[in-house]
Design a protein around this motif. Structure first.
Motif, PDB file in Angstrom:
ATOM      1  N   ALA A  78      -1.323  48.856 -22.267  1.00  0.00           N
ATOM      2  CA  ALA A  78      -2.091  49.471 -21.180  1.00  0.00           C
ATOM      3  C   ALA A  78      -1.797  48.734 -19.883  1.00  0.00           C
ATOM      4  O   ALA A  78      -1.266  47.624 -19.894  1.00  0.00           O
ATOM      5  N   VAL A  79      -2.161  49.342 -18.762  1.00  0.00           N
ATOM      6  CA  VAL A  79      -2.127  48.635 -17.482  1.00  0.00           C
ATOM      7  C   VAL A  79      -3.552  48.223 -17.131  1.00  0.00           C
ATOM      8  O   VAL A  79      -4.511  48.737 -17.705  1.00  0.00           O
ATOM      9  N   ASP A  80      -3.657  47.279 -16.214  1.00  0.00           N
ATOM     10  CA  ASP A  80      -5.000  46.921 -15.759  1.00  0.00           C
ATOM     11  C   ASP A  80      -5.648  48.117 -15.069  1.00  0.00           C
ATOM     12  O   ASP A  80      -6.782  48.496 -15.376  1.00  0.00           O
ATOM     13  N   ALA A  81      -4.919  48.710 -14.139  1.00  0.00           N
ATOM     14  CA  ALA A  81      -5.381  49.890 -13.410  1.00  0.00           C
ATOM     15  C   ALA A  81      -4.194  50.464 -12.648  1.00  0.00           C
ATOM     16  O   ALA A  81      -3.151  49.818 -12.527  1.00  0.00           O
ATOM     17  N   PHE A  82      -4.342  51.692 -12.156  1.00  0.00           N
ATOM     18  CA  PHE A  82      -3.319  52.258 -11.291  1.00  0.00           C
ATOM     19  C   PHE A  82      -4.002  53.073 -10.197  1.00  0.00           C
ATOM     20  O   PHE A  82      -5.120  53.563 -10.387  1.00  0.00           O
ATOM     21  N   PRO A  83      -3.363  53.201  -9.039  1.00  0.00           N
ATOM     22  CA  PRO A  83      -3.995  53.939  -7.946  1.00  0.00           C
ATOM     23  C   PRO A  83      -3.868  55.442  -8.120  1.00  0.00           C
ATOM     24  O   PRO A  83      -2.834  55.947  -8.557  1.00  0.00           O
ATOM     25  N   GLN A 127       0.190  44.228 -15.696  1.00  0.00           N
ATOM     26  CA  GLN A 127      -0.524  44.162 -14.420  1.00  0.00           C
ATOM     27  C   GLN A 127       0.144  45.062 -13.393  1.00  0.00           C
ATOM     28  O   GLN A 127       1.252  44.787 -12.945  1.00  0.00           O
ATOM     29  N   ARG A 128      -0.555  46.134 -13.036  1.00  0.00           N
ATOM     30  CA  ARG A 128      -0.051  47.052 -12.001  1.00  0.00           C
ATOM     31  C   ARG A 128      -0.726  46.770 -10.659  1.00  0.00           C
ATOM     32  O   ARG A 128      -0.065  46.725  -9.629  1.00  0.00           O
ATOM     33  N   MET A 129      -2.059  46.560 -10.670  1.00  0.00           N
ATOM     34  CA  MET A 129      -2.776  46.371  -9.417  1.00  0.00           C
ATOM     35  C   MET A 129      -3.314  44.951  -9.241  1.00  0.00           C
ATOM     36  O   MET A 129      -3.849  44.613  -8.191  1.00  0.00           O
ATOM     37  N   GLY A 130      -3.183  44.126 -10.296  1.00  0.00           N
ATOM     38  CA  GLY A 130      -3.629  42.742 -10.192  1.00  0.00           C
ATOM     39  C   GLY A 130      -5.133  42.575 -10.145  1.00  0.00           C
ATOM     40  O   GLY A 130      -5.630  41.591  -9.593  1.00  0.00           O
ATOM     41  N   VAL A 174      -1.698  39.371 -21.799  1.00  0.00           N
ATOM     42  CA  VAL A 174      -1.092  39.818 -20.551  1.00  0.00           C
ATOM     43  C   VAL A 174       0.420  39.671 -20.683  1.00  0.00           C
ATOM     44  O   VAL A 174       0.921  38.628 -21.127  1.00  0.00           O
ATOM     45  N   LEU A 175       1.157  40.704 -20.304  1.00  0.00           N
ATOM     46  CA  LEU A 175       2.608  40.735 -20.504  1.00  0.00           C
ATOM     47  C   LEU A 175       3.290  39.498 -19.939  1.00  0.00           C
ATOM     48  O   LEU A 175       4.132  38.881 -20.603  1.00  0.00           O
TER      49      LEU A 175
END
Length: 633
Positions: free
Chosen positions: A184-189, A218-221, A233-234
């Motif tokens: 998964a990613v942390d979040a995306f816009p 981590q996409r948005m940190g 975490v990758l």
């Protein structure tokens, strides 16, 4: 049905000016097509792959349990990326990724290979090995794309899940597939707001008995909760050695859950047959190594997997991925992407064209799209008027070409609509720019592609022309699922695969899809199971029962109507479906009733679907609902 026929069927046949000297007549196509139905056709196409060990038998088994290229072994990763090492393609651009926030990342084939090799070691460090499933609930950032290729490299089959699905839908897929790892990613816009993906994952895992390890990209940190021993975490994972794996032809490469009448069913495609079919159809539809290609369908759907993640890289094209939708930061963002990167092959959906055609035409006119040579579309039936809009307004360009006149919007390049389905694996119909290009029928998905024995039949299985029937495939295809549910097996009758769509086939074999023949909904190209919506609604306090069915929608093709027995606020119903299943499945209408018959749901849905279309002499309950719907909604 008459309304559908008027909207989706055309007797016109168009030869685009730039393909004036490439178009073949129908009689020549028929000859090519007839020859392609011989067994050696797919053997020839498969010979273009790199085999570590040749197959001993082309095909064996009876449908649906069919295996292709039996005894053959190959490295899927070598056939997708690795084969370009040592060629001029290795140092050319493979991927251009553009974030909604303006962030841009570019990778050559060599760069992508290095990233996939490193991430292979990260997956192995987390215990993922050959045959272990990896699930992705993440948008296709470059890191996610490389992680998918890394899974392929070590023989770990994967399943991508569309991030628009809610936590309940995700939980069902996790429980059914039981992956070793969930990425998964942390979040995306999305339109300037952060979509907190990791939070949705945490909600889903509270509903499952099976709990996989979770790898966070981590996409948005943003800060996310990490559970010790479960979440990683990758960037913090130290890679170990991971060799490229060779697998036998039927080894699962990837899988997807798809919507059937009564729930989600899983299908997985085998490496050899799927890659042979993918490489062939990608070349046929017009992609070449020097092309720059933009596909708006992301790899949570079969089109995005086959024609973003695999096919274009196999060919050696440059792939453009835009993170956002067509409307942010403005309605011309896709036109900007096409112009900025000189994209010459553009693949999108019929639903997207409906949306774009309704925007200010000056947004389109402000961009120079002369570099386009092909517009490819898919996902759901397309009305003739939207095909014509794309052909005349998007495809004409600004520079005269042969007898294409910009001032008259006379059309210049092909708009090719094609049929695809998860179970089929690739496009299986369409006029083919790099093989057998026939005049284009507006609204049609074209004739069957060579190698696919496709027909439209009546209820007795007899071919029909010029009137609605069932779309079928009459013999096995190389990308046939190697794992599948009982619902897929039910679609096979007497050695014939019933696709689940109604269609009309013209005398020149052009096929005009009309939508599902069962009760599965086709919403913006997504197959949504009515049973999953019903399950979500039934979990609300006060709800005793629910029935969901698709309504014709001028934008989405279909949208859900939910009939509820009990006490329920329609807004609560919409909110529950949106949260549990996903925004795409939010009902457009909710009808609260005192009674739902105690009959099989499949029968009730079909009766209601027919009643809403105005059919007479049907189930009294369905007629009552249809009457209420017409008068009150």
């Amino acid at each position: 049905m008459e309304t559908l026929l008027k909207e989706f069927i055309s007797e016109e046949r168009v030869i685009p000016p730039l393909f004036k000297y490439k178009t073949i007549p129908f009689e020549q196509y028929k000859k090519i097509y007839k020859e392609s139905l011989k067994p050696e056709f797919w053997a020839r196409e498969a010979s273009y792959l790199i085999w570590e060990r040749p197959w001993t038998k082309l095909v064996e088994g009876d449908p649906p349990a069919v295996r292709w290229f039996v005894g053959g072994e190959l490295s899927p990763y070598k056939n997708i990326v690795g084969k370009h090492a040592g060629t001029w393609i290795w140092d050319k651009v493979a991927l251009i990724w553009r974030g909604e926030d303006g962030l841009i990342k570019t990778f050559t084939y060599s760069d992508l290979d290095q990233l996939a090799a490193r991430y292979s070691g990260a997956l192995r460090a987390l215990g993922v090995g050959k045959g272990d499933w990896v699930m992705f609930y993440a948008p296709p950032t470059p890191e996610v794309i490389a992680l998918m290729l890394a899974a392929v490299r070590i023989g770990a089959p994967f399943e991508p899940v569309f991030t628009g699905f809610g936590h309940g839908d995700l939980a069902m897929r996790i429980e059914d597939r039981r992956p070793e790892l969930l990425v998964a990613v942390d979040a995306f816009p999305r339109k300037g707001k952060a979509i907190k993906v990791k939070e949705t994952v945490d909600k889903a895992l509270k509903l499952t008995k099976h709990v996989p390890k979770v790898l966070v990209v981590q996409r948005m940190g943003i800060d996310v909760e990490l559970i010790g021993g479960r979440d990683f975490v990758l960037d913090d994972v130290s890679p170990v050695e991971a060799e490229e794996v060779v697998v036998e032809s039927s080894h699962p490469l990837f899988g997807l859950h798809v919507g059937y009448d009564d729930g989600l069913g899983f299908v997985a495609h085998g490496a050899g047959g799927y890659l042979a079919q993918t490489y062939a159809t990608t070349r046929w539809i017009g992609l070449r190594p020097r092309d720059t290609y933009f596909c708006t369908v992301l790899p949570g759907w079969i089109t995005g997997i086959t024609y973003v993640l695999f096919g274009p890289f196999m060919v050696g094209s440059a792939v453009v991925i835009y993170e956002g939708g067509p409307d942010y930061p403005s309605w011309d963002v896709w036109w900007s992407v096409l112009e900025d990167y000189a994209v010459n092959v553009f693949l999108t959906t019929a639903g997207a064209l409906r949306l774009l055609s309704r925007q200010d035409p000056k947004l389109l006119e402000s961009h120079n799209l002369d570099m386009l040579k092909l517009i490819l579309t898919t996902a759901e039936p397309m009305e003739v008027k939207y095909w014509k809009w794309a052909y005349h307004y998007v495809g004409t360009g600004t520079t005269p070409s042969i007898d294409s006149l910009p001032e008259k919007l006379s059309g210049r390049i092909p708009v090719i609509h094609m049929f695809i389905q998860t179970e089929l694996g690739t496009f299986v119909t369409g006029s083919l720019p790099n093989y057998a290009f026939v005049p284009v029928a507006p609204g049609s998905v074209g004739p069957p592609m060579p190698g696919f024995d496709i027909d439209v039949v009546d209820d007795s299985g007899n071919p029909v022309r010029g009137r609605p029937g069932q779309l079928v495939v009459k013999r096995p295809w190389p990308a046939m699922p190697v794992e599948y549910s009982a619902w897929y097996a039910e679609k096979w009758r007497g050695g014939v695969y019933y696709v689940g769509d109604m269609a009309v086939m013209a005398d020149d074999m052009n096929i005009f899809p009309l939508g599902r023949s069962d009760t599965v909904m086709k919403i913006n190209g997504y197959r949504i199971s009515p049973a999953i919506i019903e399950k979500a609604v039934a979990s609300l306090p006060g709800v005793e029962d629910a029935v969901a069915v698709g309504l014709r929608d001028p934008q989405k093709f279909e949208s859900p109507l939910v009939v509820v027995k009990g006490k329920a606020n329609p807004e609560d119903v919409r909110h529950k479906v949106r949260e549990y299943v996903g925004p795409i499945a939010e009902p457009s209408a909710v009808v609260v009733m005192d009674h739902i018959p105690q009959e099989p749901k499949r029968q009730l849905r079909l009766a209601l679907k027919l009643a809403l279309r105005g059919a007479d002499g049907l189930h009294p309950w369905a007629k009552e609902i249809a009457s209420k719907f017409r008068s009150n909604i």
